[in-house]
Motif scaffolding. Sequence first.
Motif, short mmCIF file in Angstrom:
data_model
loop_
_atom_site.label_atom_id
_atom_site.label_comp_id
_atom_site.label_asym_id
_atom_site.label_seq_id
_atom_site.Cartn_x
_atom_site.Cartn_y
_atom_site.Cartn_z
N PHE A 71 42.19 17.60 -78.67
CA PHE A 71 42.74 17.71 -80.01
C PHE A 71 43.04 19.15 -80.45
O PHE A 71 43.94 19.36 -81.23
N LYS A 72 42.28 20.12 -79.96
CA LYS A 72 42.54 21.51 -80.32
C LYS A 72 43.41 22.23 -79.31
O LYS A 72 43.94 23.30 -79.59
N GLY A 73 43.55 21.68 -78.11
CA GLY A 73 44.34 22.33 -77.09
C GLY A 73 43.52 23.15 -76.11
O GLY A 73 43.94 23.39 -74.99
N LYS A 74 42.37 23.61 -76.55
CA LYS A 74 41.48 24.37 -75.67
C LYS A 74 40.06 24.25 -76.18
O LYS A 74 39.82 23.89 -77.33
N VAL A 75 39.12 24.52 -75.29
CA VAL A 75 37.70 24.46 -75.64
C VAL A 75 37.02 25.64 -74.97
O VAL A 75 37.39 26.06 -73.88
N THR A 76 36.04 26.23 -75.66
CA THR A 76 35.28 27.34 -75.11
C THR A 76 33.98 26.81 -74.53
O THR A 76 33.21 26.15 -75.23
N ILE A 77 33.76 27.09 -73.24
CA ILE A 77 32.55 26.65 -72.55
C ILE A 77 31.94 27.86 -71.87
O ILE A 77 32.61 28.55 -71.10
N LYS A 78 30.68 28.10 -72.12
CA LYS A 78 29.97 29.21 -71.47
C LYS A 78 29.74 28.89 -70.00
O LYS A 78 29.69 27.73 -69.60
N SER A 79 29.55 29.93 -69.20
CA SER A 79 29.39 29.74 -67.76
C SER A 79 28.06 29.08 -67.38
O SER A 79 27.92 28.59 -66.27
N ASN A 80 27.09 29.04 -68.30
CA ASN A 80 25.81 28.41 -68.00
C ASN A 80 25.73 26.97 -68.50
O ASN A 80 24.64 26.40 -68.53
#
Length: 96
Positions: free
Chosen positions: A14-23
């Motif tokens: 829905f937002k086009g992108k998502v932020t995911i941490k490497s851990n």
Amino acid sequence: MQWSILIKLFIANFKGKVTIKSNYKYLQYILKENLLSATRTGEWIDVGGFPLPLTGDEFTITHKGTTWLFKRVDNFITRIIAYAALIISFLTFLFK
């Protein structure tokens, strides 16, 4: 099915992108199944004399990820409707 994966895919859809941490616990599974793809930051590093693009913490959803997401959502909605029908049938049987 992990709810956190489903939530990440919803946000990416829905937002086009998502932020995911490497851990993040399921990041390797998501990347292995090709549900999300990493976006490039625009920076480059040299590895053995060859330029290599860097990726950040932002991911976009792939076609396979969209298919996986809506397949799970359709299954979930079908189960909710079935349980609601079962409960309504049981209640009408009791109070008839």
